[in-house]
Motif scaffolding. Structure first.
Motif, PDB file in Angstrom:
ATOM      1  N   ILE A  51       0.861  -1.189   0.000  1.00  0.00           N
ATOM      2  CA  ILE A  51       0.000   0.000   0.000  1.00  0.00           C
ATOM      3  C   ILE A  51       0.898   1.240   0.000  1.00  0.00           C
ATOM      4  O   ILE A  51       1.355   1.714   1.040  1.00  0.00           O
ATOM      5  N   GLN A  52       1.156   1.764  -1.166  1.00  0.00           N
ATOM      6  CA  GLN A  52       2.083   2.887  -1.324  1.00  0.00           C
ATOM      7  C   GLN A  52       1.354   4.225  -1.153  1.00  0.00           C
ATOM      8  O   GLN A  52       1.190   5.004  -2.095  1.00  0.00           O
ATOM      9  N   LEU A  53       0.879   4.462   0.064  1.00  0.00           N
ATOM     10  CA  LEU A  53       0.148   5.691   0.369  1.00  0.00           C
ATOM     11  C   LEU A  53       0.717   6.320   1.634  1.00  0.00           C
ATOM     12  O   LEU A  53       1.465   5.688   2.381  1.00  0.00           O
ATOM     13  N   GLU A  54       0.331   7.550   1.874  1.00  0.00           N
ATOM     14  CA  GLU A  54       0.791   8.251   3.081  1.00  0.00           C
ATOM     15  C   GLU A  54       0.176   7.606   4.317  1.00  0.00           C
ATOM     16  O   GLU A  54      -1.026   7.346   4.376  1.00  0.00           O
ATOM     17  N   ASP A  55       1.022   7.340   5.302  1.00  0.00           N
ATOM     18  CA  ASP A  55       0.582   6.709   6.544  1.00  0.00           C
ATOM     19  C   ASP A  55       0.146   7.777   7.536  1.00  0.00           C
ATOM     20  O   ASP A  55       0.950   8.613   7.955  1.00  0.00           O
ATOM     21  N   ILE A  56      -1.150   7.770   7.903  1.00  0.00           N
ATOM     22  CA  ILE A  56      -1.695   8.732   8.859  1.00  0.00           C
ATOM     23  C   ILE A  56      -2.348   7.967  10.003  1.00  0.00           C
ATOM     24  O   ILE A  56      -3.156   7.064   9.779  1.00  0.00           O
ATOM     25  N   ASP A  57      -2.011   8.330  11.226  1.00  0.00           N
ATOM     26  CA  ASP A  57      -2.517   7.628  12.401  1.00  0.00           C
ATOM     27  C   ASP A  57      -3.914   8.129  12.765  1.00  0.00           C
ATOM     28  O   ASP A  57      -4.083   8.946  13.679  1.00  0.00           O
ATOM     29  N   ASP A  58      -4.924   7.641  12.027  1.00  0.00           N
ATOM     30  CA  ASP A  58      -6.311   7.980  12.351  1.00  0.00           C
ATOM     31  C   ASP A  58      -7.161   6.725  12.195  1.00  0.00           C
ATOM     32  O   ASP A  58      -6.684   5.691  11.739  1.00  0.00           O
ATOM     33  N   CYS A  59      -8.411   6.810  12.578  1.00  0.00           N
ATOM     34  CA  CYS A  59      -9.270   5.636  12.636  1.00  0.00           C
ATOM     35  C   CYS A  59     -10.192   5.567  11.415  1.00  0.00           C
ATOM     36  O   CYS A  59     -11.067   6.415  11.243  1.00  0.00           O
ATOM     37  N   THR A  60     -10.027   4.544  10.601  1.00  0.00           N
ATOM     38  CA  THR A  60     -10.829   4.402   9.392  1.00  0.00           C
ATOM     39  C   THR A  60     -12.274   4.037   9.710  1.00  0.00           C
ATOM     40  O   THR A  60     -13.206   4.537   9.067  1.00  0.00           O
ATOM     41  N   SER A  61     -12.495   3.169  10.682  1.00  0.00           N
ATOM     42  CA  SER A  61     -13.865   2.773  11.019  1.00  0.00           C
ATOM     43  C   SER A  61     -14.670   3.972  11.519  1.00  0.00           C
ATOM     44  O   SER A  61     -15.868   4.087  11.237  1.00  0.00           O
ATOM     45  N   GLN A  62     -14.019   4.881  12.246  1.00  0.00           N
ATOM     46  CA  GLN A  62     -14.702   6.090  12.704  1.00  0.00           C
ATOM     47  C   GLN A  62     -15.091   6.964  11.519  1.00  0.00           C
ATOM     48  O   GLN A  62     -16.206   7.487  11.440  1.00  0.00           O
ATOM     49  N   ARG A 186     -12.364   6.130   3.804  1.00  0.00           N
ATOM     50  CA  ARG A 186     -11.555   7.129   4.485  1.00  0.00           C
ATOM     51  C   ARG A 186     -11.844   8.538   3.979  1.00  0.00           C
ATOM     52  O   ARG A 186     -12.257   8.738   2.831  1.00  0.00           O
ATOM     53  N   ARG A 187     -11.610   9.508   4.845  1.00  0.00           N
ATOM     54  CA  ARG A 187     -11.799  10.913   4.479  1.00  0.00           C
ATOM     55  C   ARG A 187     -10.853  11.297   3.351  1.00  0.00           C
ATOM     56  O   ARG A 187     -11.239  11.949   2.387  1.00  0.00           O
ATOM     57  N   LYS A 188      -9.592  10.896   3.477  1.00  0.00           N
ATOM     58  CA  LYS A 188      -8.593  11.130   2.433  1.00  0.00           C
ATOM     59  C   LYS A 188      -8.196   9.770   1.858  1.00  0.00           C
ATOM     60  O   LYS A 188      -7.465   9.011   2.484  1.00  0.00           O
ATOM     61  N   GLN A 189      -8.669   9.479   0.646  1.00  0.00           N
ATOM     62  CA  GLN A 189      -8.476   8.164   0.061  1.00  0.00           C
ATOM     63  C   GLN A 189      -7.037   7.915  -0.404  1.00  0.00           C
ATOM     64  O   GLN A 189      -6.702   6.793  -0.789  1.00  0.00           O
ATOM     65  N   GLU A 190      -6.222   8.951  -0.373  1.00  0.00           N
ATOM     66  CA  GLU A 190      -4.819   8.773  -0.749  1.00  0.00           C
ATOM     67  C   GLU A 190      -3.957   8.479   0.481  1.00  0.00           C
ATOM     68  O   GLU A 190      -2.729   8.502   0.411  1.00  0.00           O
ATOM     69  N   THR A 191      -4.595   8.148   1.596  1.00  0.00           N
ATOM     70  CA  THR A 191      -3.884   7.833   2.836  1.00  0.00           C
ATOM     71  C   THR A 191      -4.372   6.497   3.405  1.00  0.00           C
ATOM     72  O   THR A 191      -5.408   5.976   3.000  1.00  0.00           O
ATOM     73  N   PHE A 192      -3.609   5.955   4.357  1.00  0.00           N
ATOM     74  CA  PHE A 192      -4.051   4.776   5.103  1.00  0.00           C
ATOM     75  C   PHE A 192      -3.398   4.798   6.473  1.00  0.00           C
ATOM     76  O   PHE A 192      -2.500   5.605   6.735  1.00  0.00           O
ATOM     77  N   ASN A 193      -3.879   3.959   7.360  1.00  0.00           N
ATOM     78  CA  ASN A 193      -3.309   3.855   8.700  1.00  0.00           C
ATOM     79  C   ASN A 193      -2.641   2.491   8.827  1.00  0.00           C
ATOM     80  O   ASN A 193      -3.311   1.461   8.934  1.00  0.00           O
ATOM     81  N   LYS A 194      -1.329   2.490   8.799  1.00  0.00           N
ATOM     82  CA  LYS A 194      -0.552   1.254   8.803  1.00  0.00           C
ATOM     83  C   LYS A 194      -0.881   0.367   9.998  1.00  0.00           C
ATOM     84  O   LYS A 194      -0.901  -0.864   9.890  1.00  0.00           O
ATOM     85  N   LYS A 195      -1.167   0.982  11.139  1.00  0.00           N
ATOM     86  CA  LYS A 195      -1.414   0.227  12.359  1.00  0.00           C
ATOM     87  C   LYS A 195      -2.715  -0.583  12.292  1.00  0.00           C
ATOM     88  O   LYS A 195      -2.885  -1.538  13.052  1.00  0.00           O
ATOM     89  N   GLU A 196      -3.616  -0.188  11.414  1.00  0.00           N
ATOM     90  CA  GLU A 196      -4.922  -0.839  11.362  1.00  0.00           C
ATOM     91  C   GLU A 196      -4.945  -2.105  10.511  1.00  0.00           C
ATOM     92  O   GLU A 196      -5.808  -2.967  10.695  1.00  0.00           O
ATOM     93  N   ILE A 197      -4.043  -2.200   9.558  1.00  0.00           N
ATOM     94  CA  ILE A 197      -4.158  -3.207   8.505  1.00  0.00           C
ATOM     95  C   ILE A 197      -4.241  -4.637   9.041  1.00  0.00           C
ATOM     96  O   ILE A 197      -5.084  -5.425   8.604  1.00  0.00           O
ATOM     97  N   GLU A 198      -3.404  -4.973  10.002  1.00  0.00           N
ATOM     98  CA  GLU A 198      -3.415  -6.350  10.505  1.00  0.00           C
ATOM     99  C   GLU A 198      -4.750  -6.697  11.158  1.00  0.00           C
ATOM    100  O   GLU A 198      -5.284  -7.789  10.959  1.00  0.00           O
ATOM    101  N   LYS A 199      -5.306  -5.768  11.928  1.00  0.00           N
ATOM    102  CA  LYS A 199      -6.602  -6.019  12.573  1.00  0.00           C
ATOM    103  C   LYS A 199      -7.710  -6.164  11.527  1.00  0.00           C
ATOM    104  O   LYS A 199      -8.573  -7.046  11.632  1.00  0.00           O
TER     105      LYS A 199
END
Length: 223
Positions: A51-62, A186-199
């Motif tokens: 996933i070659q996107l900017e990593d932002i520490d926010d909650c996707t489910s929220q 996600r609010r910004k579709q060009e981003t993802f939260n790396k910490k969430e992926i495994e869960k």
């Protein structure tokens, strides 16, 4: 403790799930790149790296909840305060206008929610006819083909007219959105939260493949 092994799982189901993963995270598995993956943890790491996107520490489910709540409120004229994660979907989508209202929501979201299903009393006989049709090949190919054609048409009609909601509440729908439409939720579709992926992947594999989450550890081996 002995490592849990992911055995007795249909490879076709895994392939179908990986195709959904590609769509959700906008990635593509090329050739045999997954052939060296030995366990669930390595698969999660491999997907995260792709996933070659900017990593932002926010909650996707929220964010998915806010997006869904805003669309439902706007399109169905429901007070936002009444749309909570525990709100029953059957209350938000009355049966008589369920399909049309869901279509409105999906058009605004930009993706299919896929939460409607036909009742069991419709699907079960069709499945039985479909399976028995293959047995009929030993006796009469005409009967077998007729049975397959009838059940296939039945499955198509059931899908086109399905009106039962297979999820209970808004929270469960948000979880599905987060898994199957991660970036679009996600609010910004060009981003993802790396910490969430495994869960997200653990919940997804557990739900789709019928695995216990407690056994789906990073060391769970693929066979």
């Amino acid at each position: 403790m002995e490592d849990f092994k992911l055995e007795n799982i249909d490879h076709g189901d895994i392939e179908d799930l990986l195709e959904e993963v590609e769509k959700s995270f906008n990635i593509k598995f090329v050739g045999n790149e997954l052939i060296g993956i030995r366990n669930f943890g390595e698969l999660c790491d491999h997907i995260t790296k792709k996933i070659q996107l900017e990593d932002i520490d926010d909650c996707t489910s929220q964010q998915a909840f806010y997006k869904l709540r805003n669309v439902i409120s706007t399109e169905l004229s429901v007070n936002q305060k009444e749309i909570t994660i525990k709100r029953k979907l059957e209350e938000l989508f009355p049966k008589k206008i369920r399909r049309s209202n869901l279509k409105k929501i999906e058009e605004k979201l930009g993706f299919k929610l896929k939460i409607l299903t036909a009742p069991n009393w419709v699907m079960f006989p069709l499945i039985v006819i479909f399976l028995l049709s293959f047995i009929c090949f030993f006796f009469s190919w005409k009967i077998a083909l007729s049975g397959i054609a009838f059940s296939t048409l039945g499955f198509w009609m059931a899908d086109m007219t399905a009106n039962e909601i297979e999820l209970e509440n808004v929270g469960q729908l948000v979880e599905r959105m987060t898994r199957e439409n991660y970036l679009q939720s996600r609010r910004k579709q060009e981003t993802f939260n790396k910490k969430e992926i495994e869960k997200v992947l653990r919940d997804w594999f557990s739900d789709k493949l019928g695995l216990e989450k407690t056994k789906l550890t990073r060391d769970a081996k693929f066979l």
